[in-house]
Design an enzyme around this catalytic site. Structure first.
Site, short mmCIF file in Angstrom:
data_model
loop_
_atom_site.label_atom_id
_atom_site.label_comp_id
_atom_site.label_asym_id
_atom_site.label_seq_id
_atom_site.Cartn_x
_atom_site.Cartn_y
_atom_site.Cartn_z
N HIS A 1 -4.29 -4.98 -4.74
CA HIS A 1 -4.39 -4.39 -3.42
C HIS A 1 -5.73 -4.76 -2.78
CE1 HIS A 1 -4.47 -0.64 -0.68
NE2 HIS A 1 -3.73 -1.55 -0.14
N GLU B 1 -8.02 -3.45 -5.79
CA GLU B 1 -7.48 -2.51 -6.78
C GLU B 1 -6.41 -3.26 -7.58
OE1 GLU B 1 -7.72 1.81 -4.50
OE2 GLU B 1 -6.16 0.42 -3.91
N ASN C 1 -6.67 4.55 -0.76
CA ASN C 1 -5.83 5.17 0.27
C ASN C 1 -5.54 6.64 -0.03
OD1 ASN C 1 -5.70 2.97 1.91
ND2 ASN C 1 -3.75 2.23 1.11
N SER D 1 0.83 -1.21 0.00
CA SER D 1 0.00 0.00 0.00
C SER D 1 0.86 1.25 0.00
CB SER D 1 -0.97 0.01 1.19
OG SER D 1 -0.38 -0.44 2.35
N1 3HC Z 1 -15.58 -14.60 7.39
C1 3HC Z 1 -16.63 -14.27 6.62
N2 3HC Z 1 -17.48 -13.26 6.93
C2 3HC Z 1 -17.24 -12.57 8.05
C3 3HC Z 1 -16.17 -12.87 8.89
C4 3HC Z 1 -15.30 -13.93 8.52
N3 3HC Z 1 -14.25 -14.27 9.24
N4 3HC Z 1 -16.18 -12.01 9.93
C5 3HC Z 1 -17.23 -11.21 9.75
N5 3HC Z 1 -17.88 -11.55 8.62
C6 3HC Z 1 -19.06 -10.91 8.04
C7 3HC Z 1 -20.21 -10.92 9.02
O1 3HC Z 1 -20.95 -12.11 8.95
C8 3HC Z 1 -21.03 -9.73 8.55
O2 3HC Z 1 -21.75 -10.09 7.38
P1 3HC Z 1 -23.27 -9.55 7.13
O3 3HC Z 1 -23.14 -8.05 7.06
O4 3HC Z 1 -23.66 -10.18 5.82
O5 3HC Z 1 -24.02 -10.03 8.32
C9 3HC Z 1 -19.95 -8.74 8.11
O6 3HC Z 1 -18.80 -9.54 7.81
C10 3HC Z 1 -19.62 -7.75 9.19
O7 3HC Z 1 -19.09 -8.46 10.32
P2 3HC Z 1 -19.31 -8.08 11.86
O8 3HC Z 1 -20.77 -8.03 12.16
O9 3HC Z 1 -18.48 -8.98 12.69
O10 3HC Z 1 -18.63 -6.73 12.07
P3 3HC Z 1 -19.13 -5.30 11.82
O11 3HC Z 1 -20.52 -5.23 11.31
O12 3HC Z 1 -18.78 -4.58 13.07
O13 3HC Z 1 -18.15 -4.85 10.62
C11 3HC Z 1 -16.13 -4.38 9.56
C12 3HC Z 1 -16.76 -5.01 10.75
C13 3HC Z 1 -16.38 -5.22 8.31
C14 3HC Z 1 -14.61 -4.32 9.81
C15 3HC Z 1 -16.74 -2.96 9.33
O14 3HC Z 1 -16.64 -2.23 10.52
C16 3HC Z 1 -16.08 -2.21 8.23
O15 3HC Z 1 -16.39 -2.37 7.05
N6 3HC Z 1 -15.14 -1.32 8.61
C17 3HC Z 1 -14.38 -0.55 7.66
C18 3HC Z 1 -13.24 -1.37 7.16
C19 3HC Z 1 -12.40 -0.63 6.16
O16 3HC Z 1 -12.60 0.52 5.82
N7 3HC Z 1 -11.37 -1.33 5.66
C20 3HC Z 1 -10.44 -0.77 4.73
C21 3HC Z 1 -9.24 -0.30 5.46
S1 3HC Z 1 -8.04 0.44 4.38
C22 3HC Z 1 -7.12 -0.85 3.86
O17 3HC Z 1 -7.27 -1.97 4.25
C23 3HC Z 1 -6.04 -0.52 2.87
C24 3HC Z 1 -4.68 -0.63 3.46
O18 3HC Z 1 -3.76 -0.49 2.41
C25 3HC Z 1 -4.37 0.41 4.50
#
Ligand code: 3HC
Length: 283
Positions: A140, A152, A191, A119
């Site tokens: 990515h 990406e 990002n 990243s």
């Molecule tokens: N396997 C499969 N599915 C899973 C799972 C697993 N291990 N863990 C959770 N899930 C599913 C759940 O079943 C749920 O599905 P549903 O919506 O269909 O019911 C969904 O994922 C959400 O899970 P949770 O209920 O446990 O958790 P939350 O609702 O609190 O969501 C989150 C958690 C997905 C992390 C959410 O808060 C989110 O989208 N956050 C933002 C994450 C983000 O922006 N990521 C990008 C970061 S930037 C990056 O990575 C780039 C790098 O280069 C810096």
């Protein structure tokens, strides 16, 4: 070339997420890390997440067991000799990535795709360390890779268009992800937009403008974000945040892209977020 076997270099947070996604898609995965302890940690992460998927009703027990059989764990990179695609998800250190790509260059079959999940490092700098820069592109993924739907696909000046298309086809048709294509510029698409926002949230917290809880609550309830920016920084890892912010600042030299001092100090203090148990919150 059909892609049915891939190599994953690095079994940390991102690597293990990609390993899980591919194994659930019935792709054979050769999962490499440098020593037995790293492999054990990666394996525990994947197994824990597969169990969580079963508990959430996303996968049945047969699917979980089948996914686990698709993964070969190894500390020998040469085990990737049969892979049509290798994805590198090692720490963000250019010399380390250059060394990995140089080795992969000597191991992977002709025509194999060499992708990096970096990243913060220009992909062309990694590609030029190989004898086949036209085979190198960025793939990515986003954290958590099992849940986030985007990949990406990044093309450098030297990436063969067919290679980017094949990487994108694999991500969408086999892994079930949504793909966007972009150029090899710091931050790619997500990002470049997300990290400045997250850094502004850190700066706002640093000035005492509002508490961490209130900043996060405000963006969740006021802007519909799934999690607040400071909680997201903790999930991404503050070291990754700093490297990515630095890469944006280095590339564009815009003052507003400079990483906030607090981010640097937290990284120096070893407060990297969830992975160390302490960041903007305690875990
Ligand atoms: N396997 C499969 N599915 C899973 C799972 C697993 N291990 N863990 C959770 N899930 C599913 C759940 O079943 C749920 O599905 P549903 O919506 O269909 O019911 C969904 O994922 C959400 O899970 P949770 O209920 O446990 O958790 P939350 O609702 O609190 O969501 C989150 C958690 C997905 C992390 C959410 O808060 C989110 O989208 N956050 C933002 C994450 C983000 O922006 N990521 C990008 C970061 S930037 C990056 O990575 C780039 C790098 O280069 C810096």
């Amino acid at each position: 070339m059909a892609i049915d076997t891939i190599g994953l270099v690095g079994t940390g947070a991102m690597g293990s997420g990609i390993i899980e996604v591919a194994s659930k898609a019935e792709v054979a995965v050769v999962a490499y890390d440098i020593n037995a302890a790293a492999i054990e940690a990666g394996k525990a992460r994947v197994e824990g997440s597969l169990d969580k998927a079963v508990a959430r009703g996303k996968l049945d027990e047969t699917g979980r067991d089948q996914a686990a059989t698709k993964i070969t764990w190894t500390t020998d990179l040469a085990d990737m000799r049969g892979c049509q695609l290798a994805i590198e998800a090692a720490p963000e250190i250019l010399d380390l990535k250059l060394d990995i790509f140089k080795q992969l260059d000597g191991i992977l079959p002709e025509g194999a795709i060499m992708a990096t999940n970096t990243s913060s490092i220009p992909i062309i700098d990694i590609a030029m360390g190989t004898n086949r820069p036209e085979q190198v592109c960025g793939m990515h993924f986003f954290n958590p890779a099992t849940v986030m739907r985007l990949v990406e696909v990044i093309s450098t000046q030297r990436t063969d268009a067919a290679v980017a298309q094949a990487a994108a086809g694999f991500a969408s048709d086999v892994l079930g992800k949504r793909v966007v294509h972009c150029k090899d510029r710091a931050g790619f698409v997500v990002n470049a937009l997300l990290v400045p926002f997250l850094c502004q949230a850190i700066a706002m917290f640093e000035t005492g403008h509002a508490s961490a809880e209130d900043i996060d609550e405000a963006m969740k309830l006021g802007a519909g974000h799934p999690m607040g920016p400071l909680a997201l920084c903790d999930m991404i890892g503050l070291d990754v945040m700093l490297w990515t912010a630095e890469s944006l600042y280095d590339e564009y030299n815009e003052r507003f892209l400079a990483p906030p001092p607090l981010l640097r100090r937290m990284v120096s203090a070893g407060h990297l977020g969830r992975k160390t148990g302490k960041g903007f919150y305690d875990y």
